[in-house]
Design a protein around this motif. Structure first.
Motif, PDB file in Angstrom:
ATOM      1  N   ALA A  25      16.983 -10.992  12.155  1.00 26.27           N
ATOM      2  CA  ALA A  25      18.069 -11.973  12.299  1.00 26.27           C
ATOM      3  C   ALA A  25      18.653 -12.363  10.939  1.00 26.27           C
ATOM      4  N   GLU A  26      17.791 -12.420   9.934  1.00 28.01           N
ATOM      5  CA  GLU A  26      18.276 -12.771   8.588  1.00 28.01           C
ATOM      6  C   GLU A  26      19.061 -11.601   7.972  1.00 28.01           C
ATOM      7  N   VAL A  27      18.570 -10.397   8.207  1.00 23.10           N
ATOM      8  CA  VAL A  27      19.278  -9.219   7.692  1.00 23.10           C
ATOM      9  C   VAL A  27      20.669  -9.128   8.329  1.00 23.10           C
ATOM     10  N   LEU A  28      20.726  -9.498   9.605  1.00 24.25           N
ATOM     11  CA  LEU A  28      21.993  -9.490  10.324  1.00 24.25           C
ATOM     12  C   LEU A  28      22.983 -10.459   9.675  1.00 24.25           C
ATOM     13  N   GLN A  29      22.487 -11.607   9.259  1.00 28.61           N
ATOM     14  CA  GLN A  29      23.356 -12.581   8.577  1.00 28.61           C
ATOM     15  C   GLN A  29      23.834 -12.039   7.241  1.00 28.61           C
ATOM     16  N   SER A  30      22.955 -11.352   6.544  1.00 30.07           N
ATOM     17  CA  SER A  30      23.354 -10.708   5.283  1.00 30.07           C
ATOM     18  C   SER A  30      24.455  -9.689   5.548  1.00 30.07           C
ATOM     19  N   ALA A  31      24.281  -8.935   6.633  1.00 30.93           N
ATOM     20  CA  ALA A  31      25.288  -7.926   6.990  1.00 30.93           C
ATOM     21  C   ALA A  31      26.629  -8.602   7.289  1.00 30.93           C
TER      22      ALA A  31
ATOM     23  N   LEU B 118      24.165 -20.043 -11.988  1.00 24.53           N
ATOM     24  CA  LEU B 118      24.006 -18.578 -11.995  1.00 24.53           C
ATOM     25  C   LEU B 118      25.291 -17.895 -12.467  1.00 24.53           C
ATOM     26  N   PRO B 119      25.174 -16.765 -13.175  1.00 25.11           N
ATOM     27  CA  PRO B 119      26.369 -15.984 -13.511  1.00 25.11           C
ATOM     28  C   PRO B 119      27.040 -15.469 -12.230  1.00 25.11           C
ATOM     29  N   LEU B 120      28.329 -15.158 -12.322  1.00 23.92           N
ATOM     30  CA  LEU B 120      29.105 -14.772 -11.141  1.00 23.92           C
ATOM     31  C   LEU B 120      28.471 -13.602 -10.367  1.00 23.92           C
ATOM     32  N   SER B 121      28.036 -12.558 -11.083  1.00 23.66           N
ATOM     33  CA  SER B 121      27.516 -11.389 -10.364  1.00 23.66           C
ATOM     34  C   SER B 121      26.235 -11.750  -9.596  1.00 23.66           C
ATOM     35  N   ASP B 122      25.416 -12.629 -10.161  1.00 26.46           N
ATOM     36  CA  ASP B 122      24.200 -13.063  -9.454  1.00 26.46           C
ATOM     37  C   ASP B 122      24.562 -13.915  -8.237  1.00 26.46           C
ATOM     38  N   ARG B 123      25.596 -14.729  -8.401  1.00 26.01           N
ATOM     39  CA  ARG B 123      26.012 -15.559  -7.266  1.00 26.01           C
ATOM     40  C   ARG B 123      26.499 -14.672  -6.117  1.00 26.01           C
ATOM     41  N   LEU B 124      27.257 -13.621  -6.467  1.00 27.32           N
ATOM     42  CA  LEU B 124      27.787 -12.732  -5.417  1.00 27.32           C
ATOM     43  C   LEU B 124      26.645 -12.035  -4.674  1.00 27.32           C
ATOM     44  N   ALA B 125      25.671 -11.567  -5.433  1.00 25.51           N
ATOM     45  CA  ALA B 125      24.508 -10.924  -4.792  1.00 25.51           C
ATOM     46  C   ALA B 125      23.770 -11.934  -3.904  1.00 25.51           C
ATOM     47  N   ARG B 126      23.700 -13.175  -4.374  1.00 20.74           N
ATOM     48  CA  ARG B 126      22.981 -14.242  -3.648  1.00 20.74           C
ATOM     49  C   ARG B 126      23.568 -14.533  -2.266  1.00 20.74           C
ATOM     50  N   TYR B 127      24.934 -14.496  -2.176  1.00 18.80           N
ATOM     51  CA  TYR B 127      25.545 -14.742  -0.861  1.00 18.80           C
ATOM     52  C   TYR B 127      24.981 -13.759   0.162  1.00 18.80           C
ATOM     53  N   VAL B 128      24.875 -12.492  -0.275  1.00 24.63           N
ATOM     54  CA  VAL B 128      24.384 -11.448   0.636  1.00 24.63           C
ATOM     55  C   VAL B 128      22.900 -11.691   0.933  1.00 24.63           C
ATOM     56  N   ILE B 129      22.124 -11.954  -0.098  1.00 23.25           N
ATOM     57  CA  ILE B 129      20.682 -12.123   0.087  1.00 23.25           C
ATOM     58  C   ILE B 129      20.384 -13.333   0.985  1.00 23.25           C
ATOM     59  N   ASP B 130      21.086 -14.438   0.719  1.00 24.66           N
ATOM     60  CA  ASP B 130      20.838 -15.663   1.492  1.00 24.66           C
ATOM     61  C   ASP B 130      21.566 -15.682   2.829  1.00 24.66           C
ATOM     62  N   GLY B 131      22.511 -14.767   3.012  1.00 25.38           N
ATOM     63  CA  GLY B 131      23.260 -14.730   4.270  1.00 25.38           C
ATOM     64  C   GLY B 131      24.142 -15.959   4.445  1.00 25.38           C
ATOM     65  N   THR B 132      24.731 -16.414   3.350  1.00 20.95           N
ATOM     66  CA  THR B 132      25.617 -17.578   3.450  1.00 20.95           C
ATOM     67  C   THR B 132      26.999 -17.280   2.866  1.00 20.95           C
ATOM     68  N   LYS B 133      28.024 -17.845   3.524  1.00 18.35           N
ATOM     69  CA  LYS B 133      29.404 -17.559   3.088  1.00 18.35           C
ATOM     70  C   LYS B 133      30.027 -18.723   2.326  1.00 18.35           C
ATOM     71  N   GLU B 134      29.314 -19.815   2.194  1.00 17.44           N
ATOM     72  CA  GLU B 134      29.888 -21.001   1.541  1.00 17.44           C
ATOM     73  C   GLU B 134      30.147 -20.766   0.064  1.00 17.44           C
ATOM     74  N   GLY B 135      31.428 -20.742  -0.299  1.00 19.85           N
ATOM     75  CA  GLY B 135      31.796 -20.501  -1.695  1.00 19.85           C
ATOM     76  C   GLY B 135      32.113 -19.035  -1.980  1.00 19.85           C
ATOM     77  N   LEU B 136      31.841 -18.176  -0.998  1.00 19.30           N
ATOM     78  CA  LEU B 136      32.020 -16.730  -1.198  1.00 19.30           C
ATOM     79  C   LEU B 136      33.442 -16.361  -1.619  1.00 19.30           C
TER      80      LEU B 136
END
Ligand code: B1M
Length: 213
Positions: free
Chosen positions: A59-65, A1-19
Motif C-alpha cells: 500500500a505504501e509502494v502504491l502511494q509512492s507510485a 533538505l536540498p531540492l534533489s533530496d526533497r524530490l526523492a523524499r516525496y516519492v519515498i514518503d508517498g506524499t504530494k504536499e509541496g511537490l
C-alpha cells in the motif's frame, strides 16, 4: 533538505504536499527528463530497496507510485516536443501478469512527444490480446514492458506466440528484470523478426527512430 533530496523524499514518503512547487523550482535548472531520471528515480530505487527489506508494504509502494505518476504528469507539459508526425505506430503494453506501468507510460509520453503514434494497451496484456491488436492497429513495432523476473519469461512466450501467428514486426523490450543478453538470446531465439532491448525510455526512442529511418 536540498531540492534533489526533497524530490526523492516525496516519492519515498508517498506524499504530494509541496511537490509541485519543488518541481517548478527544479524546472528552473533542469529538464523534465533530468528530474525524472535523477531525483525521482533515486526515490523509486530507494522505495524498491525498502520494500525488498520489508520496510514498506505494498500500500505504501502504491502511494509512492502515485506520487511518481503525478510528478511525471506535471512535467509532461514541459517536455520538448517534435513537430514531426506519424514517424510510425507503436503498440505498447505491459506483459501478462505484470501491473507495473510507470516505465511503460514514460515510454508512451516520450514516443508520442517525438512523432510516434502510440497505442497503449495498458497492463497485464496477454499475447492473444496483443496479436488481435496488431491485426487491428497495424503497428510498425510492438513495445513490451515488464518489471518482474517472470515478465522476462512472459516476453519469451509472447515472442513465440507471435511467431506462431506469423508476426515478425520489430519488438522493443524494456524493464528492470531484463538484460540485453536475455533479450538477444532467450527472446530473439524464439522470434523471426528483430528484438531490441532499451535500458530506458530515451534509448527506446533512439531505437525506434533508427528502425523508422
Ligand atoms: Co513492484 N516490484 N510489485 N510494485 N515495484 C518491483 C519491480 C520490485 C523489484 C521491488 C523489490 O522487491 N525490490 C519487485 C520485483 C521482484 C522481481 O520479480 N525481480 C516487485 C514486486 C515483487 C512486486 C509485487 C509482486 C509485490 C507484491 O504484491 N507482493 C507486486 C506485483 C504485482 C504484479 O505485477 N502482478 C508489485 C506491485 C507494485 C505496485 C502496484 C505497488 C507498484 C506499481 C505501481 C504502478 O506501476 N502503477 C510497484 C512499484 C512502484 C515497484 C518499484 C518500487 C518501482 C517501479 C517503478 O515504477 N519504477 C519496483 C522497484 C524498483 O524498480 N526500484 C518494484 C520507476 C519506473 C520509471 O522505472 O518501470 O523500471 P521502470 O522503467 C524504466 C526502465 O525499466 C525502462 O525505462 C524506464 C526509465 O526510462 N523501461 C522501458 C521500462 N519499460 C520499458 C519499455 C521499453 C523501453 C524501456 O520499450 C517498450
Amino acid at each position: 533538505l536540498p531540492l534533489s533530496d526533497r524530490l526523492a523524499r516525496y516519492v519515498i514518503d508517498g506524499t504530494k504536499e509541496g511537490l509541485i512547487a519543488d518541481l517548478d523550482e527544479a524546472l528552473q535548472s533542469y529538464k523534465p527528463l533530468e528530474i525524472i531520471n535523477g531525483p525521482l528515480m533515486a526515490g523509486m530505487t530507494e522505495v524498491g530497496r525498502l520494500f525488498n527489506n520489508n520496510e514498506l508494504i505494498v500500500a505504501e509502494v502504491l502511494q509512492s507510485a502515485e506520487v511518481m505518476k503525478a510528478a511525471v504528469a506535471y512535467l509532461e507539459q514541459y517536455m520538448e516536443k517534435s513537430d514531426t508526425y506519424a514517424k510510425g505506430r507503436l503498440l505498447l503494453a505491459t506483459v501478462k501478469g505484470d501491473v507495473h506501468d510507470i516505465g511503460k507510460n514514460l515510454v508512451e509520453i516520450i514516443m508520442a512527444n517525438n512523432g510516434f503514434d502510440v497505442v497503449n494497451l495498458g497492463i497485464k496484456v496477454a499475447p492473444e490480446q496483443l496479436i488481435q491488436a496488431i491485426r487491428e492497429h497495424q503497428p510498425d513495432m510492438v513495445g513490451l514492458s515488464g518489471l518482474l523476473v517472470k515478465s522476462a519469461q512472459q516476453m519469451v512466450v509472447t515472442a513465440e506466440d507471435f511467431r506462431h501467428a506469423g508476426i515478425d514486426l520489430p519488438i522493443l523490450v524494456g524493464g528492470a528484470a531484463l538484460t540485453k543478453k536475455f533479450t538477444l538470446t532467450k527472446i530473439a531465439d524464439k522470434y523471426d523478426g528483430p528484438v531490441l532491448y532499451a535500458k530506458d525510455a530515451m534509448e527506446g526512442l533512439d531505437i525506434a527512430n533508427q528502425l523508422m529511418s
